[in-house]
Scaffold this motif. Structure first.
Motif, PDB file in Angstrom:
ATOM      1  N   LEU A 194      12.129 -18.455   3.759  1.00 42.52           N
ATOM      2  CA  LEU A 194      12.153 -17.526   2.618  1.00 42.52           C
ATOM      3  C   LEU A 194      13.536 -17.044   2.209  1.00 42.52           C
ATOM      4  CD1 LEU A 194       9.120 -17.484   3.374  1.00 42.52           C
ATOM      5  CD2 LEU A 194       9.136 -15.058   2.890  1.00 42.52           C
TER       6      LEU A 194
ATOM      7  N   PHE B 290      14.427 -14.504  -0.995  1.00 39.62           N
ATOM      8  CA  PHE B 290      14.469 -13.040  -0.767  1.00 39.62           C
ATOM      9  C   PHE B 290      15.617 -12.695   0.168  1.00 39.62           C
ATOM     10  CE2 PHE B 290       9.991 -14.320  -1.208  1.00 39.62           C
ATOM     11  CZ  PHE B 290       9.604 -13.543  -2.295  1.00 39.62           C
TER      12      PHE B 290
ATOM     13  N   GLU C  41      13.551  -6.641   1.360  1.00 35.09           N
ATOM     14  CA  GLU C  41      12.497  -7.385   0.665  1.00 35.09           C
ATOM     15  C   GLU C  41      12.074  -8.597   1.488  1.00 35.09           C
ATOM     16  OE1 GLU C  41      11.416  -9.169  -3.771  1.00 35.09           O
ATOM     17  OE2 GLU C  41      13.506  -9.158  -3.106  1.00 35.09           O
ATOM     18  N   LEU C  42      13.044  -9.274   2.091  1.00 41.29           N
ATOM     19  CA  LEU C  42      12.754 -10.430   2.945  1.00 41.29           C
ATOM     20  C   LEU C  42      11.889  -9.995   4.137  1.00 41.29           C
ATOM     21  CD1 LEU C  42      13.179 -13.397   3.850  1.00 41.29           C
ATOM     22  CD2 LEU C  42      15.311 -12.686   4.905  1.00 41.29           C
TER      23      LEU C  42
ATOM     24  N   ARG D  85       9.927  -7.394   4.387  1.00 39.88           N
ATOM     25  CA  ARG D  85       8.583  -7.019   3.902  1.00 39.88           C
ATOM     26  C   ARG D  85       7.727  -8.246   3.622  1.00 39.88           C
ATOM     27  NH1 ARG D  85      11.069  -3.050   0.829  1.00 39.88           N
ATOM     28  NH2 ARG D  85      11.066  -4.357  -1.032  1.00 39.88           N
ATOM     29  N   GLU D  86       8.346  -9.234   2.998  1.00 34.85           N
ATOM     30  CA  GLU D  86       7.637 -10.458   2.628  1.00 34.85           C
ATOM     31  C   GLU D  86       7.189 -11.216   3.881  1.00 34.85           C
ATOM     32  OE1 GLU D  86       6.100 -12.673  -0.521  1.00 34.85           O
ATOM     33  OE2 GLU D  86       6.903 -10.649  -0.422  1.00 34.85           O
TER      34      GLU D  86
ATOM     35  N   ARG E  53       4.248  -9.439   5.374  1.00 33.63           N
ATOM     36  CA  ARG E  53       3.053  -9.668   4.553  1.00 33.63           C
ATOM     37  C   ARG E  53       2.432 -11.034   4.883  1.00 33.63           C
ATOM     38  NH1 ARG E  53       1.423 -12.042  -0.172  1.00 33.63           N
ATOM     39  NH2 ARG E  53       3.373 -13.164  -0.487  1.00 33.63           N
ATOM     40  N   LEU E  54       3.283 -12.040   5.006  1.00 29.77           N
ATOM     41  CA  LEU E  54       2.804 -13.393   5.291  1.00 29.77           C
ATOM     42  C   LEU E  54       2.251 -13.506   6.707  1.00 29.77           C
ATOM     43  CD1 LEU E  54       5.651 -15.345   3.522  1.00 29.77           C
ATOM     44  CD2 LEU E  54       3.233 -15.441   2.893  1.00 29.77           C
TER      45      LEU E  54
ATOM     46  N   GLY F 122       5.505 -18.851   1.063  1.00 31.66           N
ATOM     47  CA  GLY F 122       6.509 -17.789   1.039  1.00 31.66           C
ATOM     48  C   GLY F 122       7.405 -17.840  -0.182  1.00 31.66           C
TER      49      GLY F 122
ATOM     50  N   ARG G  50       6.449 -18.442  -3.073  1.00 31.15           N
ATOM     51  CA  ARG G  50       5.595 -18.136  -4.224  1.00 31.15           C
ATOM     52  C   ARG G  50       5.538 -19.274  -5.243  1.00 31.15           C
ATOM     53  NH1 ARG G  50       6.365 -11.696  -5.183  1.00 31.15           N
ATOM     54  NH2 ARG G  50       5.843 -11.115  -3.059  1.00 31.15           N
TER      55      ARG G  50
END
Length: 242
Positions: free
Chosen positions: A104, A108, A112-113, A115-116, A119-120, A152, A154
């Motif tokens: 990712l 990101f 933000e990275l 968080r992402e 989430r994943l 990741g 998107r």
């Protein structure tokens, strides 16, 4: 309405063998589309043509309305295609979390990275395994990590090549639920698969390939009720219902 992905009169010959033969297939934005067929039907070859791994002998591939027939695989990825192939490409010595960071980090950065990645990890049920070496994961978990790596970025289109190969029925079902969840979040997914129970679980639209050609297309109900499909695929109905 322009299809997100459109293959038109696509052919691929290897010497005298036509692996894909004048195949036209469209995937609409937001669709969850399964591509099925017996071994040797041309599914993997078609996939590689879409990804730019093979050049076609004839025909065109359009993505997001653009002709990408002669684009390299990397350029297709930049335009929003992402793929998970059958053989996991995880970094076995690195922790699970680090695998996702690497996948990712082009998209990101900073908080933000982080968080992402969180989430994943939650989405593919690997939060508890975040610090474990990826090589120590169970087979199914490795596949999920790879799906997380593929989504990741998107992508506009997620391509999955037999994502449940080698999985237990429980892992297969869980994978199906993950894919349904991704699709609910508006991701377009094209899955090559031959596990019919799995296809029944997830498919909205099904295309059947046979001898490199499009043999049948429709909803999962239409396809499973199609006697010609049963003939080629389910061995004359003996396996129907399993």
């Amino acid at each position: 309405m322009t299809a997100l992905l459109e293959a038109t009169n696509l052919s691929k010959r290897f010497g005298g063998l036509k692996a894909v033969d004048d195949l036209s297939l469209a995937v609409q934005e937001g669709e969850l589309h399964c591509l099925i067929g017996p071994n040797g039907a041309g599914k993997s070859t078609f996939f590689r043509l879409i990804l730019g791994r093979y050049p076609p002998t004839a025909g065109t591939v359009r993505f997001c309305g653009e002709d990408i027939t002669h684009l390299q695989a990397a350029a297709r990825v930049r335009r929003g295609m992402s793929v998970k192939m059958q053989v996991p490409g995880v970094f076995a010595e690195l922790p699970v979390r680090q695998n996702l960071v690497i996948a990712l980090q082009h998209k990101f950065s900073g908080p933000e990275l982080a968080r992402e990645v969180d989430r994943l990890l939650a989405l593919v049920d690997l939060s508890a395994e975040a610090t474990k070496q990826a090589g120590q994961l169970a087979h199914g978990q490795k596949q999920w990590l790879e799906i997380a790596m593929a989504i990741g970025v998107r992508p506009r289109l997620l391509l999955l090549d037999e994502p449940t190969a080698g999985m237990s029925p429980e892992e297969t079902y869980k994978t199906g639920e993950m894919i349904l969840e991704l699709n609910r979040k508006a991701m377009t997914v094209l899955v090559v698969e031959h596990d019919m129970a799995f296809v029944r679980q997830i498919a909205r639209q099904v295309s059947v390939l046979h001898l490199g050609r499009l043999f049948a297309q429709g909803s999962i109900e239409e396809i499973t009720d199609n006697e010609a499909v049963q003939e080629i695929y389910l061995g004359k109905g003996h396996h129907h219902g399993h």
